[in-house]
Motif scaffolding. Structure first.
Motif, PDB file in Angstrom:
ATOM      1  N   ASP A  40      86.293  74.756  -1.198  1.00 33.34           N
ATOM      2  CA  ASP A  40      85.548  75.167  -0.348  1.00 33.34           C
ATOM      3  C   ASP A  40      84.153  74.354  -0.062  1.00 33.34           C
ATOM      4  O   ASP A  40      83.740  74.141   1.152  1.00 33.34           O
ATOM      5  CB  ASP A  40      85.171  76.710  -0.613  1.00 33.34           C
ATOM      6  CG  ASP A  40      86.439  77.317  -0.987  1.00 33.34           C
ATOM      7  OD1 ASP A  40      87.570  76.831  -0.108  1.00 33.34           O
ATOM      8  OD2 ASP A  40      86.413  78.590  -1.422  1.00 33.34           O
ATOM      9  N   LEU A  41      83.478  73.968  -1.204  1.00 29.77           N
ATOM     10  CA  LEU A  41      82.154  73.201  -1.114  1.00 29.77           C
ATOM     11  C   LEU A  41      82.251  71.769  -0.254  1.00 29.77           C
ATOM     12  O   LEU A  41      81.824  71.584   0.235  1.00 29.77           O
ATOM     13  CB  LEU A  41      81.802  72.987  -2.573  1.00 29.77           C
ATOM     14  CG  LEU A  41      81.312  74.073  -3.163  1.00 29.77           C
ATOM     15  CD1 LEU A  41      80.835  74.056  -4.677  1.00 29.77           C
ATOM     16  CD2 LEU A  41      79.992  74.776  -2.580  1.00 29.77           C
ATOM     17  N   ALA A  42      83.756  71.121  -0.702  1.00 25.30           N
ATOM     18  CA  ALA A  42      83.807  69.986   0.090  1.00 25.30           C
ATOM     19  C   ALA A  42      84.058  70.330   1.558  1.00 25.30           C
ATOM     20  O   ALA A  42      83.853  69.391   2.293  1.00 25.30           O
ATOM     21  CB  ALA A  42      85.301  69.480  -0.504  1.00 25.30           C
ATOM     22  N   LEU A  46      79.036  70.620   1.357  1.00 25.89           N
ATOM     23  CA  LEU A  46      78.331  70.785   0.330  1.00 25.89           C
ATOM     24  C   LEU A  46      78.534  70.051  -1.028  1.00 25.89           C
ATOM     25  O   LEU A  46      77.697  70.011  -1.809  1.00 25.89           O
ATOM     26  CB  LEU A  46      78.125  72.232   0.189  1.00 25.89           C
ATOM     27  CG  LEU A  46      77.879  73.145   1.120  1.00 25.89           C
ATOM     28  CD1 LEU A  46      77.940  74.610   0.830  1.00 25.89           C
ATOM     29  CD2 LEU A  46      76.306  72.807   1.486  1.00 25.89           C
ATOM     30  N   ALA A  47      79.518  69.411  -0.926  1.00 25.34           N
ATOM     31  CA  ALA A  47      80.022  68.376  -2.048  1.00 25.34           C
ATOM     32  C   ALA A  47      80.933  67.498  -1.632  1.00 25.34           C
ATOM     33  O   ALA A  47      81.171  67.569  -0.515  1.00 25.34           O
ATOM     34  CB  ALA A  47      81.010  69.236  -3.048  1.00 25.34           C
ATOM     35  N   SER A  48      81.005  66.341  -2.382  1.00 29.92           N
ATOM     36  CA  SER A  48      82.046  64.915  -2.170  1.00 29.92           C
ATOM     37  C   SER A  48      83.178  65.580  -1.941  1.00 29.92           C
ATOM     38  O   SER A  48      83.857  66.609  -2.588  1.00 29.92           O
ATOM     39  CB  SER A  48      81.887  64.012  -3.314  1.00 29.92           C
ATOM     40  OG  SER A  48      82.802  63.270  -2.992  1.00 29.92           O
ATOM     41  N   PRO A  49      83.816  64.960  -0.555  1.00 30.60           N
ATOM     42  CA  PRO A  49      85.287  65.473  -0.314  1.00 30.60           C
ATOM     43  C   PRO A  49      86.192  65.049  -1.416  1.00 30.60           C
ATOM     44  O   PRO A  49      87.404  65.570  -1.302  1.00 30.60           O
ATOM     45  CB  PRO A  49      85.422  64.479   0.845  1.00 30.60           C
ATOM     46  CG  PRO A  49      84.413  63.479   0.827  1.00 30.60           C
ATOM     47  CD  PRO A  49      83.048  63.917   0.029  1.00 30.60           C
ATOM     48  N   ILE A  50      85.937  64.285  -2.395  1.00 32.47           N
ATOM     49  CA  ILE A  50      86.852  63.918  -3.448  1.00 32.47           C
ATOM     50  C   ILE A  50      86.633  64.832  -4.695  1.00 32.47           C
ATOM     51  O   ILE A  50      87.410  64.675  -5.682  1.00 32.47           O
ATOM     52  CB  ILE A  50      86.806  62.519  -3.913  1.00 32.47           C
ATOM     53  CG1 ILE A  50      85.385  62.209  -4.517  1.00 32.47           C
ATOM     54  CG2 ILE A  50      86.787  61.599  -2.678  1.00 32.47           C
ATOM     55  CD1 ILE A  50      85.175  60.861  -5.299  1.00 32.47           C
ATOM     56  N   THR A 249      75.595  78.775   4.694  1.00 34.86           N
ATOM     57  CA  THR A 249      75.216  77.856   5.486  1.00 34.86           C
ATOM     58  C   THR A 249      74.669  77.904   6.946  1.00 34.86           C
ATOM     59  O   THR A 249      74.279  77.215   7.526  1.00 34.86           O
ATOM     60  CB  THR A 249      76.562  76.680   5.677  1.00 34.86           C
ATOM     61  OG1 THR A 249      77.689  77.664   5.911  1.00 34.86           O
ATOM     62  CG2 THR A 249      77.145  76.215   4.249  1.00 34.86           C
ATOM     63  N   ALA A 250      75.266  79.227   7.236  1.00 32.74           N
ATOM     64  CA  ALA A 250      74.675  79.483   8.762  1.00 32.74           C
ATOM     65  C   ALA A 250      73.468  80.110   8.732  1.00 32.74           C
ATOM     66  O   ALA A 250      72.552  79.742   9.634  1.00 32.74           O
ATOM     67  CB  ALA A 250      75.887  80.603   9.420  1.00 32.74           C
ATOM     68  N   TRP A 251      73.058  81.088   7.819  1.00 38.48           N
ATOM     69  CA  TRP A 251      71.887  81.682   7.927  1.00 38.48           C
ATOM     70  C   TRP A 251      71.092  81.516   6.489  1.00 38.48           C
ATOM     71  O   TRP A 251      69.808  81.881   6.816  1.00 38.48           O
ATOM     72  CB  TRP A 251      71.909  83.143   8.278  1.00 38.48           C
ATOM     73  CG  TRP A 251      72.809  83.148   9.418  1.00 38.48           C
ATOM     74  CD1 TRP A 251      72.422  83.099  10.887  1.00 38.48           C
ATOM     75  CD2 TRP A 251      74.070  83.799   9.659  1.00 38.48           C
ATOM     76  NE1 TRP A 251      73.271  83.502  11.788  1.00 38.48           N
ATOM     77  CE2 TRP A 251      74.423  83.943  10.947  1.00 38.48           C
ATOM     78  CE3 TRP A 251      75.040  84.216   8.593  1.00 38.48           C
ATOM     79  CZ2 TRP A 251      75.898  84.190  11.219  1.00 38.48           C
ATOM     80  CZ3 TRP A 251      76.305  84.916   9.140  1.00 38.48           C
ATOM     81  CH2 TRP A 251      76.619  84.621  10.418  1.00 38.48           C
ATOM     82  N   LEU A 254      71.259  77.449   2.324  1.00 37.09           N
ATOM     83  CA  LEU A 254      72.303  76.358   2.530  1.00 37.09           C
ATOM     84  C   LEU A 254      72.505  75.878   4.137  1.00 37.09           C
ATOM     85  O   LEU A 254      73.231  74.833   4.167  1.00 37.09           O
ATOM     86  CB  LEU A 254      73.574  76.612   1.859  1.00 37.09           C
ATOM     87  CG  LEU A 254      73.669  76.884   0.425  1.00 37.09           C
ATOM     88  CD1 LEU A 254      75.105  77.145   0.119  1.00 37.09           C
ATOM     89  CD2 LEU A 254      72.989  75.715  -0.342  1.00 37.09           C
ATOM     90  N   ALA A 255      71.775  76.528   5.089  1.00 40.97           N
ATOM     91  CA  ALA A 255      71.833  76.378   6.295  1.00 40.97           C
ATOM     92  C   ALA A 255      71.166  74.767   6.610  1.00 40.97           C
ATOM     93  O   ALA A 255      70.068  74.613   5.830  1.00 40.97           O
ATOM     94  CB  ALA A 255      71.061  77.290   7.256  1.00 40.97           C
ATOM     95  N   PRO A 256      71.908  74.101   7.230  1.00 38.28           N
ATOM     96  CA  PRO A 256      71.424  72.557   7.580  1.00 38.28           C
ATOM     97  C   PRO A 256      69.990  72.735   8.061  1.00 38.28           C
ATOM     98  O   PRO A 256      69.636  73.653   9.135  1.00 38.28           O
ATOM     99  CB  PRO A 256      72.421  72.073   8.487  1.00 38.28           C
ATOM    100  CG  PRO A 256      73.055  73.213   9.207  1.00 38.28           C
ATOM    101  CD  PRO A 256      73.119  74.366   7.840  1.00 38.28           C
ATOM    102  N   ARG A 257      69.030  71.901   7.545  1.00 38.37           N
ATOM    103  CA  ARG A 257      67.880  71.866   8.396  1.00 38.37           C
ATOM    104  C   ARG A 257      67.695  70.611   9.441  1.00 38.37           C
ATOM    105  O   ARG A 257      68.095  69.408   9.122  1.00 38.37           O
ATOM    106  CB  ARG A 257      66.627  71.480   7.228  1.00 38.37           C
ATOM    107  CG  ARG A 257      66.474  72.853   6.083  1.00 38.37           C
ATOM    108  CD  ARG A 257      65.839  73.885   6.930  1.00 38.37           C
ATOM    109  NE  ARG A 257      64.694  73.603   7.211  1.00 38.37           N
ATOM    110  CZ  ARG A 257      63.458  74.345   6.862  1.00 38.37           C
ATOM    111  NH1 ARG A 257      63.622  75.275   6.215  1.00 38.37           N
ATOM    112  NH2 ARG A 257      62.354  74.274   7.627  1.00 38.37           N
TER     113      ARG A 257
END
Length: 322
Positions: A40-42, A46-50, A249-251, A254-257
Motif C-alpha cells: 500500500d505504501l508503494a 510513500l515508499a519505494s516501489p521495490i 494522503t488527501a487531508w 501525508l498530504a503532498p505539499r
C-alpha cells in the motif's frame, strides 16, 4: 484464514481453545498486515516501489503464509482429534471457500489486471478438503504427504500444467499476474506438516494440558482475539489500510505539499519592487501561500494565471494589513 473451530469442532466453545495457537495466528496476522502495508505504501508512492519485492518482505510473506497454513493443520488435528466431525468440517470449509470466492470476485472488480484466482484462502480450502480424511491417521502419513507435496514442484515442472485450469496445482512453468498466489503445491504440504506434527505422540495431550499457557496480559489477549477472528480480519484489513492511507494522503499529514518556492520568490520580488520591507514581504507572501493551501487549491501556486491575480492581490492585501 483460520480453522476457527474449537477442540470439539464448535467455534463458540472458547474454553476449549488453545491460547498459544490463537496468539500464533494473531501474530501471523500482524505480519500479514505489515507485508500488505508495504504494498500500500508503494502504491501511494510513500515508499519505494521495490519495497514489497525486497528479500526481507518476501521472507516475511512466505513466513506468514507458512505460519497460517501450518496452524490450519494443527487446528484440524485439535478440532477432530476424536474423529472427523463432519458437520463442523463442512461448515468451516464452506465459510473459507465462500471467503475465497469473495476475494476472487473483489479482485476482478478492483484489480482486473491482477485477479486472485488461487490465493491463500483458496489453498486453505482445497488443502483442508484433502487433509480431512487424514485427521486421525498416524502422524507419519501426514508428514510423508506434506514432505512429498513440498518437494513435488522441485521435481516435477512442466508446461503441461500451464493452462489456467491446471496452473493452480503448482507444477507449471508459468506464473500468473495476480495479487496473491499460493498454488496447491507446495503450500498444501505445509497444512499436512501441521497436521502430522500435531498428531505426533503426546502433542495433542501437551497442547490441551490443564496447566498450559494462558493469554493473561492485555496485549496477549488482543492478539489472541485477533487469532480467533482471523478470517474477518483478513477480509477487512486491506480496505481499512487503504482507506486510512487515502485519508492521510488527501487531508492528513501525508498530504503532498505544493511547491511554493517559485510563487514565494515571484511574490517577494514584486513586493520589494513596490518599496515594502523585505521582512514584511516575506511574511505577507507566506501568508498568501498558506491561505491558498488551506483553501484546498494549492495547485494554483504552481501557475498563477492572469484571471487569478486579482484574487491573490486581495489575499496579499489582507495578509499585509492593507
Amino acid at each position: 484464514m483460520s480453522a476457527d473451530a474449537g477442540a470439539d469442532g464448535s467455534a463458540s466453545n472458547h474454553s476449549g481453545r488453545i491460547d498459544a495457537v490463537d496468539c500464533a495466528r494473531g501474530l501471523a496476522l500482524v505480519g500479514m498486515a505489515v507485508y500488505h502495508l508495504s504494498w500500500d505504501l508503494a502504491d501511494f508512492r510513500l515508499a519505494s516501489p521495490i519495497l514489497p519485492f525486497t528479500p526481507q518482505m518476501r521472507l516475511l510473506s512466505h513466513s506468514v503464509a507458512s505460519t497460517f497454513l501450518l496452524l490450519v493443520g494443527v487446528s484440524l488435528a485439535l478440532a477432530h482429534r476424536n474423529g472427523l466431525n463432519v458437520p463442523a468440517f463442512w461448515r468451516r470449509l464452506a465459510i473459507v471457500a465462500g471467503a475465497a470466492a469473495l476475494v476472487t470476485a473483489g479482485s476482478f472488480v478492483f484489480a482486473p489486471s491482477e485477479p486472485i484466482t488461487f490465493g491463500i484462502l483458496h489453498c486453505i480450502a482445497v488443502a483442508s478438503l484433502l487433509a480431512g480424511p487424514f485427521v486421525t491417521a498416524p502422524a507419519w502419513v501426514s508428514l510423508g504427504i506434506g514432505l512429498a507435496a513440498i518437494a513435488a514442484p522441485f521435481l516435477i515442472h512442466s508446461g503441461v500444467f500451464d493452462p489456467p485450469w491446471l496452473l493452480w496445482i503448482g507444477l507449471g512453468e508459468a506464473l500468473p499476474n495476480t495479487l496473491d498466489w499460493r498454488p496447491l503445491l507446495p503450500w498444501a504440504g505445509v497444512v499436512f506438516l501441521g497436521l502430522g506434527l500435531a498428531r505426533l505422540p503426546g502433542v495433542l495431550t501437551w497442547l490441551k494440558r490443564p496447566d498450559r499457557w494462558r493469554a493473561k496480559s492485555a496485549p496477549a489477549r488482543w492478539i489472541g482475539f485477533a487469532g480467533r477472528h482471523s478470517l474477518p480480519i483478513y477480509l477487512i484489513h486491506q480496505p481499512i489500510l487503504i482507506g486510512l492511507l487515502a485519508a492521510l494522503t488527501a487531508w492528513g499529514p501525508l498530504a503532498p505539499r505544493s511547491d511554493r518556492s517559485a510563487f514565494l520568490a515571484s511574490c517577494q520580488r514584486a513586493c520589494v519592487a513596490q518599496g515594502r520591507p523585505d521582512a514584511e514581504c516575506e511574511t505577507g507572501c507566506r501568508c498568501v501561500a498558506d491561505a491558498v493551501d488551506h483553501s484546498g487549491d494549492a495547485d494554483r501556486l504552481a501557475t498563477v494565471t492572469p484571471e487569478r491575480r486579482a484574487e491573490l492581490k486581495r489575499l496579499a492585501d489582507a495578509c499585509m494589513g492593507r
